[in-house]
Design a protein around this motif. Structure first.
Motif, PDB file in Angstrom:
ATOM      1  N   LEU A 268       0.868  -1.178   0.000  1.00 16.22           N
ATOM      2  CA  LEU A 268       0.000   0.000   0.000  1.00 16.22           C
ATOM      3  C   LEU A 268       0.904   1.227   0.000  1.00 16.22           C
ATOM      4  CD1 LEU A 268      -2.467  -1.012   2.888  1.00 16.22           C
ATOM      5  CD2 LEU A 268      -2.681  -1.548   0.453  1.00 16.22           C
ATOM      6  N   THR A 269       0.702   2.157  -0.914  1.00 20.70           N
ATOM      7  CA  THR A 269       1.500   3.372  -0.927  1.00 20.70           C
ATOM      8  C   THR A 269       0.583   4.579  -1.046  1.00 20.70           C
ATOM      9  OG1 THR A 269       3.292   4.564  -2.056  1.00 20.70           O
ATOM     10  CG2 THR A 269       1.875   3.209  -3.432  1.00 20.70           C
ATOM     11  N   VAL A 270       0.817   5.585  -0.187  1.00 21.64           N
ATOM     12  CA  VAL A 270       0.008   6.800  -0.158  1.00 21.64           C
ATOM     13  C   VAL A 270       0.971   7.975  -0.181  1.00 21.64           C
ATOM     14  CG1 VAL A 270      -1.893   7.995   0.987  1.00 21.64           C
ATOM     15  CG2 VAL A 270      -1.589   5.537   1.343  1.00 21.64           C
TER      16      VAL A 270
ATOM     17  N   TYR B  64       1.048  -8.899   2.183  1.00 21.84           N
ATOM     18  CA  TYR B  64       2.116  -9.880   2.365  1.00 21.84           C
ATOM     19  C   TYR B  64       2.742 -10.237   1.030  1.00 21.84           C
ATOM     20  CZ  TYR B  64      -1.447 -13.324   0.935  1.00 21.84           C
ATOM     21  OH  TYR B  64      -2.419 -14.018   0.244  1.00 21.84           O
ATOM     22  N   GLU B  65       3.910 -10.868   1.103  1.00 18.46           N
ATOM     23  CA  GLU B  65       4.659 -11.300  -0.079  1.00 18.46           C
ATOM     24  C   GLU B  65       4.821 -10.167  -1.093  1.00 18.46           C
ATOM     25  OE1 GLU B  65       6.295 -13.871  -0.311  1.00 18.46           O
ATOM     26  OE2 GLU B  65       5.413 -15.415   0.953  1.00 18.46           O
ATOM     27  N   VAL B  66       5.381  -9.041  -0.624  1.00 24.87           N
ATOM     28  CA  VAL B  66       5.637  -7.926  -1.531  1.00 24.87           C
ATOM     29  C   VAL B  66       7.133  -7.651  -1.574  1.00 24.87           C
ATOM     30  CG1 VAL B  66       3.373  -6.890  -1.182  1.00 24.87           C
ATOM     31  CG2 VAL B  66       5.268  -6.178   0.260  1.00 24.87           C
ATOM     32  N   ARG B  67       7.620  -7.274  -2.753  1.00 26.24           N
ATOM     33  CA  ARG B  67       9.038  -6.969  -2.923  1.00 26.24           C
ATOM     34  C   ARG B  67       9.251  -5.467  -2.756  1.00 26.24           C
ATOM     35  NH1 ARG B  67      11.234  -9.972  -8.188  1.00 26.24           N
ATOM     36  NH2 ARG B  67       9.342  -9.097  -9.099  1.00 26.24           N
ATOM     37  N   GLY B  68       9.098  -5.026  -1.538  1.00 20.47           N
ATOM     38  CA  GLY B  68       9.213  -3.624  -1.179  1.00 20.47           C
ATOM     39  C   GLY B  68       8.664  -3.463   0.218  1.00 20.47           C
ATOM     40  N   SER B  69       8.271  -2.239   0.578  1.00 29.15           N
ATOM     41  CA  SER B  69       7.654  -2.016   1.888  1.00 29.15           C
ATOM     42  C   SER B  69       6.207  -2.483   1.869  1.00 29.15           C
ATOM     43  CB  SER B  69       7.712  -0.532   2.248  1.00 29.15           C
ATOM     44  OG  SER B  69       9.056  -0.091   2.344  1.00 29.15           O
ATOM     45  N   GLY B  70       5.752  -2.952   3.015  1.00 26.53           N
ATOM     46  CA  GLY B  70       4.353  -3.358   3.084  1.00 26.53           C
ATOM     47  C   GLY B  70       3.426  -2.168   2.950  1.00 26.53           C
ATOM     48  N   VAL B  71       3.707  -1.107   3.729  1.00 25.62           N
ATOM     49  CA  VAL B  71       2.911   0.127   3.700  1.00 25.62           C
ATOM     50  C   VAL B  71       3.882   1.295   3.622  1.00 25.62           C
ATOM     51  CG1 VAL B  71       1.241   1.561   4.925  1.00 25.62           C
ATOM     52  CG2 VAL B  71       1.090  -0.928   5.089  1.00 25.62           C
ATOM     53  N   GLN B  72       3.638   2.196   2.672  1.00 24.70           N
ATOM     54  CA  GLN B  72       4.515   3.360   2.503  1.00 24.70           C
ATOM     55  C   GLN B  72       3.661   4.621   2.448  1.00 24.70           C
ATOM     56  OE1 GLN B  72       6.678   3.860  -1.277  1.00 24.70           O
ATOM     57  NE2 GLN B  72       8.511   4.183  -0.052  1.00 24.70           N
ATOM     58  N   ILE B  73       3.891   5.540   3.413  1.00 22.14           N
ATOM     59  CA  ILE B  73       3.170   6.811   3.477  1.00 22.14           C
ATOM     60  C   ILE B  73       4.205   7.925   3.365  1.00 22.14           C
ATOM     61  CG2 ILE B  73       1.430   8.140   4.719  1.00 22.14           C
ATOM     62  CD1 ILE B  73       0.480   5.340   4.333  1.00 22.14           C
TER      63      ILE B  73
ATOM     64  N   LEU C 246      -4.788   2.445   9.720  1.00 18.45           N
ATOM     65  CA  LEU C 246      -4.967   1.012   9.553  1.00 18.45           C
ATOM     66  C   LEU C 246      -5.465   0.418  10.857  1.00 18.45           C
ATOM     67  CD1 LEU C 246      -3.055   1.729   7.155  1.00 18.45           C
ATOM     68  CD2 LEU C 246      -2.003  -0.514   7.462  1.00 18.45           C
ATOM     69  N   THR C 247      -6.528  -0.367  10.772  1.00 22.11           N
ATOM     70  CA  THR C 247      -7.111  -1.013  11.937  1.00 22.11           C
ATOM     71  C   THR C 247      -7.240  -2.504  11.669  1.00 22.11           C
ATOM     72  OG1 THR C 247      -8.381   0.995  12.441  1.00 22.11           O
ATOM     73  CG2 THR C 247      -9.084  -1.053  13.518  1.00 22.11           C
ATOM     74  N   ASP C 248      -6.762  -3.309  12.619  1.00 21.61           N
ATOM     75  CA  ASP C 248      -6.893  -4.770  12.528  1.00 21.61           C
ATOM     76  C   ASP C 248      -6.301  -5.297  11.217  1.00 21.61           C
ATOM     77  OD1 ASP C 248      -7.592  -7.330  13.307  1.00 21.61           O
ATOM     78  OD2 ASP C 248      -9.606  -7.202  12.446  1.00 21.61           O
ATOM     79  N   CYS C 249      -5.129  -4.803  10.856  1.00 20.69           N
ATOM     80  CA  CYS C 249      -4.484  -5.214   9.606  1.00 20.69           C
ATOM     81  C   CYS C 249      -3.229  -6.042   9.895  1.00 20.69           C
ATOM     82  CB  CYS C 249      -4.107  -3.986   8.764  1.00 20.69           C
ATOM     83  SG  CYS C 249      -5.524  -3.074   8.130  1.00 20.69           S
ATOM     84  N   ASP C 250      -2.868  -6.874   8.917  1.00 21.13           N
ATOM     85  CA  ASP C 250      -1.650  -7.674   8.987  1.00 21.13           C
ATOM     86  C   ASP C 250      -0.699  -7.238   7.880  1.00 21.13           C
ATOM     87  OD1 ASP C 250      -1.799 -10.301  10.872  1.00 21.13           O
ATOM     88  OD2 ASP C 250      -3.804  -9.701  10.221  1.00 21.13           O
ATOM     89  N   VAL C 251       0.579  -7.017   8.247  1.00 27.57           N
ATOM     90  CA  VAL C 251       1.615  -6.738   7.263  1.00 27.57           C
ATOM     91  C   VAL C 251       2.753  -7.719   7.535  1.00 27.57           C
ATOM     92  CG1 VAL C 251       3.249  -5.045   6.351  1.00 27.57           C
ATOM     93  CG2 VAL C 251       0.995  -4.299   7.161  1.00 27.57           C
ATOM     94  N   HIS C 252       3.091  -8.548   6.567  1.00 32.09           N
ATOM     95  CA  HIS C 252       4.130  -9.548   6.815  1.00 32.09           C
ATOM     96  C   HIS C 252       4.736 -10.034   5.506  1.00 32.09           C
ATOM     97  CE1 HIS C 252       1.337 -13.065   5.963  1.00 32.09           C
ATOM     98  NE2 HIS C 252       0.473 -12.101   6.170  1.00 32.09           N
ATOM     99  N   ARG C 253       5.899 -10.654   5.642  1.00 35.27           N
ATOM    100  CA  ARG C 253       6.642 -11.251   4.528  1.00 35.27           C
ATOM    101  C   ARG C 253       6.880 -10.242   3.397  1.00 35.27           C
ATOM    102  NH1 ARG C 253       2.890 -15.529   5.033  1.00 35.27           N
ATOM    103  NH2 ARG C 253       2.462 -15.639   2.810  1.00 35.27           N
ATOM    104  N   THR C 254       7.549  -9.150   3.757  1.00 34.83           N
ATOM    105  CA  THR C 254       8.006  -8.174   2.767  1.00 34.83           C
ATOM    106  C   THR C 254       9.495  -8.405   2.529  1.00 34.83           C
ATOM    107  OG1 THR C 254       8.606  -6.539   4.426  1.00 34.83           O
ATOM    108  CG2 THR C 254       6.332  -6.514   3.649  1.00 34.83           C
ATOM    109  N   THR C 255      10.043  -7.768   1.495  1.00 42.85           N
ATOM    110  CA  THR C 255      11.497  -7.827   1.315  1.00 42.85           C
ATOM    111  C   THR C 255      12.169  -6.572   1.855  1.00 42.85           C
ATOM    112  OG1 THR C 255      11.411  -6.839  -0.896  1.00 42.85           O
ATOM    113  CG2 THR C 255      11.259  -9.240  -0.756  1.00 42.85           C
ATOM    114  N   ALA C 256      11.429  -5.477   2.007  1.00 46.96           N
ATOM    115  CA  ALA C 256      11.964  -4.245   2.584  1.00 46.96           C
ATOM    116  C   ALA C 256      11.286  -4.014   3.929  1.00 46.96           C
ATOM    117  CB  ALA C 256      11.749  -3.075   1.618  1.00 46.96           C
ATOM    118  N   ASP C 257      11.201  -2.751   4.364  1.00 49.40           N
ATOM    119  CA  ASP C 257      10.579  -2.449   5.648  1.00 49.40           C
ATOM    120  C   ASP C 257       9.106  -2.823   5.646  1.00 49.40           C
ATOM    121  OD1 ASP C 257      13.010  -1.396   6.424  1.00 49.40           O
ATOM    122  OD2 ASP C 257      12.453   0.666   5.935  1.00 49.40           O
ATOM    123  N   GLY C 258       8.590  -3.125   6.828  1.00 48.37           N
ATOM    124  CA  GLY C 258       7.161  -3.417   6.918  1.00 48.37           C
ATOM    125  C   GLY C 258       6.329  -2.181   6.663  1.00 48.37           C
TER     126      GLY C 258
END
Length: 810
Positions: free
Chosen positions: A192-194, A209-218, A226-238
């Motif tokens: 997710l990028t904003v 999950y399973e992203v080749r970058g950051s999970g969330v980028q603002i 984000l409420t009740d969300c999961d971010v995992h298995r990235t290659t960069a920062d979560g």
């Protein structure tokens, strides 16, 4: 059905409008439809670019998902510009410059739409459009999964991005979508990028999950919630925040991240509530720059997979941890740099392999009502300007509860250290600190251990059951401070230490007087006797004349030989003047070697050590060669330990640091090389006669290294420059190698070698002496391949190297 007629059922709101139409294309059917009509499309593949301009329902047949394919050769396959309903369609795009499904206006509903495409974006929402998308999927390995741009918005429910060549969901240009129970995975960019002012994203119950970058980028003044969300298995920062970004995480889970779980900088603000961060390879929270702030409440950070602090606060940033738990990590909290601050309230720091709280470089930390358990060091205030407060905290099961060093000056109030294995509170190297109403029980060492005459203040402190004594105040050297101030402190010493039955309070200012408290029988010096007193120095194997003869035999290096001989002469004459009762000039023996690789720096360093040993200046004269990887650890404490260990190995000899400039990279950032330098400078000062240090590297890089580290530059007497070898010198090295290995150069081979060494590229990878040796080895290999074909080679055949044995130029 790409060819022929299209049958569409129109179902209007009025009875008389219900009818079945037959059209040459779907576009014609849409043109004929009126608001409220339902267009049920027969199965088939439609090679058309469709535009929905009215509030109609466009759907495939029930029970046949994916049977209606919208797949034109180029352009946007489906554009929606009205409050229509689009359902059960399969959209395929091929235009890298256009989205596959474009929503430009209205409040349409898109249900069970599958987008399989190689487009700029799978689904794009823009402008005044506020669609509702339910159970839609996007598979776009060439571009963005879902893009919401230019003021667009809408609700995405149970949607899924199964593949994206760029970001999974991208929000920019003031767009403000909401995601509920969506999944984003297998994206080649951020999940997710904003970005951009007024851009915002709200996500509820989503998974990235399973992203080749950051999970969330603002970034760029954008906001996210984000409420009740999961971010995992990235290659960069979560999660990454940058440049005035604002993000709230509530009841979220961030885990299985190889880099930083959360990284924020440049005035970004993060609020975490009831969020867990676990299984991260670098920092759990990484907070940088003035104005950057993180507020964590009821959060848990644990189970690090790397060797970095769980919470990192630096460059003037602020972190607040309230009712949090940090456990099973290498280090819990590091606060660095002037202006950086951490406030920790009612929190638990436990199962910490190294330091629970480290404060350095002028930073501040305040801990109130916290519990630190099972850590090597509870809190370490490291250097001048670093401080803060520990108030009503409990430290249990540490090696040392609190360490204060190098001018740090914290205030420790109403804190209890239970069962430390070494000391409750330890102050050294000019550390200060004020300890009020503090208590140490069950120490395996001392309760309070203050050395070097540190100006520490103890008021109303108490020790009980400390194995080596409640208080130890070892005197310092001539540069020590006035000593600690001790007021109303008591100790329950054991009978073996001849402690009075009733603890006796002490109200005293301590300088160099031997007895601080009546319950302390004597003082224990901390300085070890010099190693020379324990064992006589080993006689050198060769005289200085013998070693200088080997130095003279080296090819080239004429200026280097002169420099070394001049140094040797100074040291020798100084030694003789001392023997004659005269003053000897002070000679700084630490050196800087500059030059390209392969110019003999290590060899000369080895000989220099042997010369100093032969003159009785060094005990052994051995060489210990290290580089950055041998000195710099993954956290501050380990770097100091590694550097000290390397220095100890070199005791009595030469510590040779190759590529020393790597300890101070131009973009130091969070680099720990500075700690290695600081530790080394201190050791060189404290043990100036025990070890000779030589730093080496490329000329330009070493000049920069010395210019940015004046403390290092002041420790070295001179710089010796090793020039590149010329073709004639490289030829002599080959001739020496040939003689040593019982080969000879055939007529014409020497001339060919000169031409070869003249023509060989002299770029950054040129190896000088190493290149000459490699050339000789290559000639021997080619010679062997040639002579192996002879049935009965002669002695000349076996020893002569010809011009044809030369390798090709690189």
């Amino acid at each position: 059905m790409a060819q022929g007629t299209v049958q569409v059922t129109h179902t209007g709101t009025s009875r008389w409008r219900r009818r079945t139409g037959e059209y040459a294309s779907l576009a014609a059917a849409l043109e004929a439809a009126a608001d409220g009509d339902v267009l049920t499309v027969a199965p088939g593949t439609y090679r058309e670019n469709l535009v929905v301009r009215r509030a109609v329902t466009l759907r495939g047949p029930e029970g046949s998902p994916g049977s209606v394919r919208i797949a034109p050769a180029d352009g946007v396959p489906l554009t929606v510009r009205a409050s229509a309903v689009v359902q059960d369609l399969h959209v395929e795009g091929q235009d890298a410059a256009a989205p596959a499904l474009l929503v430009e206006d209205g409040t349409p509903e898109l249900v069970d739409v599958r987008v399989v495409t190689r487009s700029a974006a799978g689904i794009e929402v823009r402008g005044a459009a506020r669609p509702t998308l339910r159970r839609c999927t996007v598979d776009n390995p060439a571009g963005i999964g879902i893009a919401v741009v230019d003021g667009g918005g809408g609700l995405f429910e149970e949607c899924e991005v199964v593949a994206a060549g760029q970001a999974g969901v991208a929000v920019r240009g003031g767009a403000r979508p909401r995601l509920e129970r969506c999944r984003v995975h297998h994206a080649s960019g951020s999940g997710l990028t904003v970005t951009g002012e007024n851009s915002a994203l709200e996500a509820l119950g989503c998974e990235v999950y399973e992203v080749r970058g950051s999970g969330v980028q603002i970034t760029g003044r954008a906001t996210g919630h984000l409420t009740d969300c999961d971010v995992h298995r990235t290659t960069a920062d979560g999660v990454t925040l940058d440049t005035d970004a604002v993000l709230t995480l509530a009841d979220c889970r961030i885990h299985d991240i190889p880099e930083n779980a959360v990284d924020l900088r440049s005035r970004s603000v993060l609020t975490l509530t009831r969020t867990s961060v676990r299984q991260f390879g670098r920092n759990g929270l990484s907070v940088w720059d003035p104005g950057t702030r993180v507020d964590a409440n009821q959060c848990e950070i644990f189970d690090s997979t790397g060797d970095y602090p769980a919470v990192w606060v630096s460059d003037g940033a602020t972190a607040v941890l309230d009712s949090c738990r940090v456990h099973d990590v290498p280090d819990a909290l590091f606060v660095l740099d002037r202006g950086s601050r951490a406030d920790v309230v009612d929190s638990d720091l436990s199962q910490v392999r190294n330091t629970a709280v480290s404060v350095s470089d002028g930073a501040t930390a305040q801990l109130d009502d916290c519990r630190i358990r099972d850590a090597a060091t509870g809190a370490w205030f490291r250097d001048h300007g670093s401080g803060g407060t520990l108030n009503n905290c409990t430290l249990d099961g540490t090696q040392t509860g609190v360490i204060v060093t190098k001018g740090a000056d914290p205030v420790i109030e109403r804190c209890t250290v239970e069962s430390p294995s070494e000391a409750g509170f330890y102050v050294s190297a000019g550390g200060r600190g004020t300890f009020q109403n503090c208590r140490v029980t069950g120490s395996g060492g001392y309760g309070f251990h203050v050395i070097d005459g540190c100006r520490t203040t103890l008021r109303k402190c108490r020790t009980e059951r400390c194995a080596r004594g409640g208080y130890e105040f070892a005197e310092g050297g001539p540069d020590a401070g006035a000593g600690p101030v001790v007021e109303d402190c008591t100790s329950d010493e054991s009978a073996s230490l001849r402690v009075p039955t009733a603890p006796e309070p002490a109200v005293q200012t301590v300088g160099a007087s031997p007895g601080l408290l009546s319950t302390i029988p004597d003082q224990r010096p901390t300085e070890r006797p010099p190693a020379a007193a324990a064992a006589p120095s080993r006689p050198p194997a060769r005289t200085s004349k013998d070693v200088l003869g080997e130095l003279d035999a080296l090819v080239g290096l004429e200026s280097v030989k002169r420099e070394v001989r001049a140094l040797t002469d100074m040291i020798e004459v100084g030694r003789r003047r001392q023997q004659a009762g005269l003053k000897a000039a002070s000679v700084k023996r630490h050196l800087v070697f500059t030059g390209s690789p392969g110019t003999g720096k290590t060899t000369v360093a080895r000989l220099y050590g042997e010369i100093l040993a032969s003159l009785g200046v060094l005990e052994k004269g051995h060489l210990v060669e290290v580089s950055r990887v041998d000195l710099v650890g993954e956290h501050i404490g380990s770097t100091a330990i590694r550097t000290q260990e390397a220095f100890e190995r070199a005791r009595g000899g030469v510590l040779f640091i190759d590529e020393a400039y790597a300890l101070s990279p131009e973009d130091a950032g969070r680099d720990f090389g500075k700690e290695a330098i600081d530790t080394l400078v201190k050791l060189m000062e404290d043990h100036r006669d025990a070890v000779v240090v030589i730093v080496a590297g490329y000329t330009a890089e070493m000049e920069r290294f010395l210019s940015v580290n004046p403390g290092v530059a002041s420790r070295f007497s001179r710089t010796i420059t090793f020039g590149d070898y010329g073709p004639e010198e490289l030829l002599r090295i080959v001739e020496q190698q040939a003689e040593e290995h019982e080969y000879r150069l055939a007529p014409g081979a020497a001339e060919a070698l000169l031409k070869y060494f003249t023509a060989i590229p002299k770029g950054p990878t040129f190896g000088n002496g190493r290149t000459a040796r490699q050339t000789f080895e290559a000639m021997v290999e080619r010679h062997a391949s040639r002579v192996a074909q002879f049935d009965e080679p002669s002695k000349d055949d076996l020893t002569l190297l010809y011009a044809e044995d030369l390798p090709d130029l690189p």
